[in-house]
Design a protein around this motif. Structure first.
Motif, mmCIF file in Angstrom:
data_model
loop_
_atom_site.group_PDB
_atom_site.id
_atom_site.type_symbol
_atom_site.label_atom_id
_atom_site.label_comp_id
_atom_site.label_asym_id
_atom_site.label_seq_id
_atom_site.Cartn_x
_atom_site.Cartn_y
_atom_site.Cartn_z
ATOM 1 N N GLY A 1 9.030 -0.297 -1.387
ATOM 2 C CA GLY A 1 8.170 -1.388 -1.591
ATOM 3 C C GLY A 1 8.396 -2.482 -2.768
ATOM 4 N N ALA B 1 9.399 8.116 -2.629
ATOM 5 C CA ALA B 1 9.622 6.830 -1.866
ATOM 6 C C ALA B 1 9.823 5.939 -3.277
ATOM 7 N N PHE C 1 -3.184 2.386 -3.586
ATOM 8 C CA PHE C 1 -2.935 4.042 -3.286
ATOM 9 C C PHE C 1 -3.939 4.648 -2.733
ATOM 10 N N VAL D 1 -1.169 -2.806 -6.716
ATOM 11 C CA VAL D 1 -0.681 -1.979 -5.604
ATOM 12 C C VAL D 1 -1.769 -0.942 -5.074
ATOM 13 N N LEU E 1 9.111 1.938 -5.573
ATOM 14 C CA LEU E 1 8.629 0.645 -5.811
ATOM 15 C C LEU E 1 9.783 -0.190 -6.407
ATOM 16 N N ILE F 1 5.350 10.187 1.410
ATOM 17 C CA ILE F 1 4.812 9.152 0.997
ATOM 18 C C ILE F 1 5.386 7.888 1.690
ATOM 19 N N LEU G 1 8.666 7.245 -6.909
ATOM 20 C CA LEU G 1 7.360 7.893 -6.436
ATOM 21 C C LEU G 1 7.703 9.484 -5.704
ATOM 22 N N ARG H 1 9.914 3.449 3.059
ATOM 23 C CA ARG H 1 9.889 4.326 1.731
ATOM 24 C C ARG H 1 9.807 3.476 0.525
ATOM 25 N N ARG I 1 0.961 -1.137 -0.070
ATOM 26 C CA ARG I 1 -0.079 0.008 0.002
ATOM 27 C C ARG I 1 0.887 1.299 -0.090
ATOM 28 N N VAL I 2 0.449 2.293 -0.806
ATOM 29 C CA VAL I 2 1.337 3.429 -1.155
ATOM 30 C C VAL I 2 0.314 4.604 -0.659
ATOM 31 N N GLU I 3 0.785 5.531 0.305
ATOM 32 C CA GLU I 3 -0.178 6.714 0.679
ATOM 33 C C GLU I 3 0.463 7.891 1.265
ATOM 34 N N VAL J 1 5.247 3.634 2.419
ATOM 35 C CA VAL J 1 5.037 2.513 1.687
ATOM 36 C C VAL J 1 4.826 1.376 2.796
#
Length: 290
Positions: free
Chosen positions: A143, A205, A153, A151, A207, A130, A194, A141, A122-124, A132
């Motif tokens: 994922g 961050a 968001f 994924v 991924l 940011i 990201l 930071r 999950r990224v938020e 992860v």
């Protein structure tokens, strides 16, 4: 920045994880991730493992914090607070263990890889950063995502923001309202950087979209493990984002920095050989360039 070294101690044993878009991309609909199964050629008896630790040697760098500066809603000026830099290396000052380094193998045949065990990610946007978080894991930071897996968001901050993705995928996802989850899948392996596309330049961050499960992140004590690796020769990669900037853009009206470009990531590569059933301790020094 002073030159640094990653000290990776490896144990091979019977243990057994690769410009702005023309328009804003719409998030892909939710999809079911591929079954977490191993390659048809995977054999536990023909695998070994790598256990080690990542240690920073050399002077511990001083990374300046970043400033969250935003105009007040009533137009009377700006509010300011100081935040830690998301890419600052997390180094234990006693042991020099480096937390948060991505460690992975290159030249792995996915058909010989072990079954996957990576948790959904999950990224938020949360508290002006940011974040992860793997399911059941600790927020961070970075994922690790299986190629083709979904994924999630979302934004938990009560301000408009847009998530920008660059690298293995190019996209922009707007979040006009908080707490609205969206899902997206990624088919191209590699790193996705990201950042914010709404002027919050410090938010960053990563991924890593992976074709095989021999990816991991070093823990607070610098330790990592790559288990059930098929016997053979591989490139062992240690990776960390660079916090030094090489360029930035300013808002023409406020003069505030609204976007930065970071120097190339710190990465080092070393050839390693995994032999089935063998328990050999082999210290390896991996250097991180400036």
């Amino acid at each position: 920045m002073p030159r640094a070294l990653l000290l990776v101690s490896m144990l091979f044993g019977a243990f057994g994880c690769g410009a702005e878009p023309p328009s804003v991309a719409s998030p892909a609909p939710a999809s079911t991730a591929p079954a977490l199964e191993g390659g048809a050629g995977f054999r536990t008896a023909e695998s070994g493992g790598i256990i080690g630790s990542v240690t920073w040697t050399g002077a511990i760098p001083v990374v300046e914090p970043v400033a969250d500066v935003r105009p007040r809603p009533d137009g009377t000026g700006y509010t300011r607070r100081v935040l830690s830099h998301p890419y600052a290396p997390r180094i234990d000052r006693a042991s020099y263990a480096l937390q948060g380094a991505v460690v992975y193998l290159r030249n792995v045949d996915p058909a010989r890889a072990k079954p996957w065990a990576a948790a959904p990610v999950r990224v938020e946007f949360r508290d002006a950063q940011i974040v992860v978080t793997p399911e059941g894991g600790e927020p961070g930071r970075v994922g690790l995502v299986r190629r083709g897996a979904a994924v999630s968001f979302r934004s938990a901050d009560p301000v408009f923001n847009t998530l920008r993705g660059r690298g293995a995928a190019f996209f922009a996802i707007p979040f006009p309202d908080p707490d609205q989850a969206l899902e997206r899948t990624f088919d191209a392996p590699g790193r996705i950087e990201l950042t914010s596309a709404s002027g919050y330049y410090w938010q960053a961050a990563d991924l890593f979209v992976c074709e095989h499960p021999y990816f991991t992140v070093s823990g607070p004590d610098g330790r990592f493990e790559l288990s059930h690796v098929p016997e053979g020769q591989y490139e062992l990669v240690a990776w960390h984002p660079n916090w030094n900037t090489v360029a930035h853009e300013r808002n023409p009206e406020s003069g505030l920095i609204q976007r930065v470009q970071y120097a190339p990531p710190l990465e080092t590569v070393r050839m390693v050989t995994v032999t089935k059933g063998q328990s050999v301790f082999a210290p390896v020094n991996l250097s991180l360039p400036k």
